[in-house]
Design a protein around this motif. Structure first.
Motif, PDB file in Angstrom:
ATOM      1  N   ILE A  42     -38.918 -77.946  56.430  1.00  0.00           N
ATOM      2  CA  ILE A  42     -37.613 -77.578  55.862  1.00  0.00           C
ATOM      3  C   ILE A  42     -37.691 -77.553  54.344  1.00  0.00           C
ATOM      4  O   ILE A  42     -37.176 -76.652  53.696  1.00  0.00           O
ATOM      5  N   ILE A 267     -30.479 -76.508  54.666  1.00  0.00           N
ATOM      6  CA  ILE A 267     -30.517 -77.738  55.462  1.00  0.00           C
ATOM      7  C   ILE A 267     -29.431 -77.737  56.536  1.00  0.00           C
ATOM      8  O   ILE A 267     -29.639 -78.229  57.642  1.00  0.00           O
ATOM      9  N   GLU A 270     -30.061 -76.768  60.167  1.00  0.00           N
ATOM     10  CA  GLU A 270     -30.929 -77.767  60.808  1.00  0.00           C
ATOM     11  C   GLU A 270     -30.129 -79.020  61.146  1.00  0.00           C
ATOM     12  O   GLU A 270     -30.226 -79.577  62.237  1.00  0.00           O
TER      13      GLU A 270
END
Lengths: 323, 234
Positions: A42, A267, A270
């Protein structure tokens, strides 16, 4: 009123401070090797997206030219650098620079005729350009078409992504503070007045396009060497939109805004995995809410300032607010 | 200083200027007057090369500038204040003025000119840190003129400086135009407010449907019966 602006300044400072601490923490974790591979992945995307968003901000936010073709430039950089790595076995940095230069060259070639267009028309022309690049990549032999390009050495490290993102940001900040930056801003503000003041509008538009394309190309190269596999579908229209959303959400013209929005938006999907199938619904709903309450983007055209942090430590900021 | 000979300009199929000819001598205030759509602004835009001309010649300081790019004219001292002011709305007054001096490098001279602009327009000094978009119409016009002065014009093209302003402000702006002229700047003024324009100009040209139909010194134009009827309201 004075009270209000005072709070705002402190908020800016704390945010900068929080960002700096976060950056240190992330790197400590990274170096100590305690960070799981999933998070490292990520982090890599965050960095690459920062390069993309900040460079698109140069075109869309600072110069005010509405471009929808950023994924196309990214694709050129990705394929050129990947092919160089596979066939010529040049070192990564050379491949990245070549990828960036190829994208910049294309930016100039495409920018010269299309930058006469304005607003919606330019958006459509750049959208077409992005699609043409994708379709060409899909049909060439050397790119292996829709099957995608495999066997790219996975030489991109998180540190390299961080470094390039850092260089991109420094470049943009310095550019913004120079006469060239002023010229670019004046084109966004009023093209006729800019021309009347002796600014070569065409030159600066093409310059912004080429510089933005260069960094997008480098980001594409980093992406290719991070994944080890690329296919034309990685660089479709939705990709351009994704980057555009980051820029608009952060505030057109604000570099720190782009960075913050990119971190949040990379982010967020996710982090929302826990909501399974509702994930994208929540993501989209959040975008709508932010646009309703901050139509100018998270940061507007403002920047976070290190200066504000110093003021916090030296006992509160003064009321020198800019808006 | 400026000679325009037989200028023809088209907007697509529309023949906007049909052979405009006039001249501006050094140190003069010359005005182009005429009704809506006569071709006044088109003439100015063609001189400053924002519009291409199909035929005709524009000679500035002895040099044919037909092929010169708009932004290169600024360095030659030919500056336009565009119609509708066109200030940079999200920049401060100071930043707008700085951009006026964009083509210049001599910091000391720029500083001197900034002081001159602030003496001419004290209101700009008061508001130097305010965003230009928040200024009133009159102040924006002053800023647009001040910004043009920062480029050290030899020939200043003013397009409709009275547009949308209160009569009192119009008088103030025109007073300043005269003052600018006294410092040695030649002025070409395009105006709908023929009365005001002729009161400060040395000479004038009347433009109608893309042609110069009348020319002469400002007093005789103001006294001309046809001009009175058409543009001076009586």
């Amino acid at each position: 009123m004075a009270q209000q602006s005072k709070e705002k300044i402190n908020w800016d400072g704390y945010l900068t401070l929080a960002g700096a601490i976060l950056l240190v923490l992330v790197n400590v974790l990274l170096i100590s090797g305690k960070m799981p591979a999933y998070y490292r992945g990520i982090l890599g995307f965050v960095g690459i997206n920062i390069i993309l968003a900040v460079s698109l901000n140069l075109i869309n936010g600072i110069t005010g030219q509405f471009s929808l073709g950023h994924a196309g430039f990214m694709a050129i950089g990705a394929y050129v650098s990947a092919l160089i790595s596979i066939h010529l076995k040049w070192p990564l940095y050379l491949a990245l620079i070549c990828g960036g230069l190829a994208a910049a060259f294309l930016g100039i070639v495409i920018g010269l005729p299309t930058l006469r267009l304005k607003g919606d028309y330019l958006a459509i022309a750049t959208l077409g350009m992005g699609e043409i690049i994708r379709v060409v990549l899909l049909n060439l032999d050397i790119t292996k078409g829709a099957r995608g390009l495999t066997g790219i050495p996975r030489t991109t490290s998180i540190y390299l992504v961080e470094l390039v993102a850092f260089i991109t940001i420094i470049f943009m900040v310095n550019l913004m503070r120079s006469t060239h930056g002023r010229a670019l801003l004046s084109i966004r503000e009023d093209e006729i007045a800019a021309e009347a003041m002796g600014i070569n509008v065409t030159y600066y538009k093409v310059f912004a396009f080429a510089a933005g394309a260069f960094f997008a190309g480098v980001a594409g190269g980093l992406f290719a060497h991070l994944m080890g596999y690329i296919a034309p579908k990685n660089f479709d229209f939705m990709r351009s939109i994704e980057i555009l959303v980051m820029v608009v959400l952060g505030g057109l013209g604000s570099i720190t805004g782009s960075v913050i929005a990119t971190i949040v938006l990379t982010i967020l999907p996710e982090a929302l995995r826990g909501f399974a199938e509702y994930r994208m619904v929540l993501y989209s709903a959040l975008l709508i809410v932010i646009m309703l309450f901050r139509p100018q983007g998270l940061m507007g055209t403002r920047e976070l300032q290190i200066e504000e942090v110093r003021k916090i430590f030296s006992g509160g900021g003064d009321k020198d607010a800019r808006d | 200083m400026l000679e325009v000979k037989n200028l023809h300009v088209y907007y697509g199929q529309i023949h906007a200027l049909k052979g405009v000819t006039f001249a501006v001598k050094k140190g003069e205030i010359v005005t182009l007057i005429g009704g809506n759509g006569a071709g006044k602004t088109t003439t100015l835009k063609t001189i400053s090369r924002l519009l291409p001309s199909k035929e005709g010649e524009i000679v500035y300081k002895g040099e044919n500038i037909n092929g010169v790019k708009a932004h290169d004219l600024v360095k030659k001292g030919l500056i336009q204040v565009p119609e509708g002011r066109h200030v940079f709305p999200l920049m401060t007054v100071q930043e707008n003025l700085d951009l006026g001096a964009y083509t210049r490098r001599n910091k000391k001279e720029i500083g001197q000119d900034l002081e001159k602009v602030f003496t001419l327009f004290p209101r700009l000094k008061e508001r130097r840190n305010q965003l230009a978009g928040t200024l009133s119409g009159g102040e924006q016009q002053m800023l647009a003129m001040g910004r043009a002065l920062m480029a050290r014009p030899e020939l200043l093209l003013l397009d409709e400086p009275s547009m949308g302003l209160a009569p009192l402000l119009v008088r103030e702006i025109f007073g300043i135009v005269t003052e600018i002229n006294k410092t040695g700047v030649t002025i070409l003024l395009v105006e709908q407010n023929a009365n005001m324009a002729l009161s400060i100009a040395d000479r004038g040209y009347v433009i109608e449907t893309g042609r110069v139909v009348l020319e002469g010194d400002a007093q005789s134009l103001a006294a001309n019966e046809d001009v009175k009827k058409a543009y001076l309201g009586g």
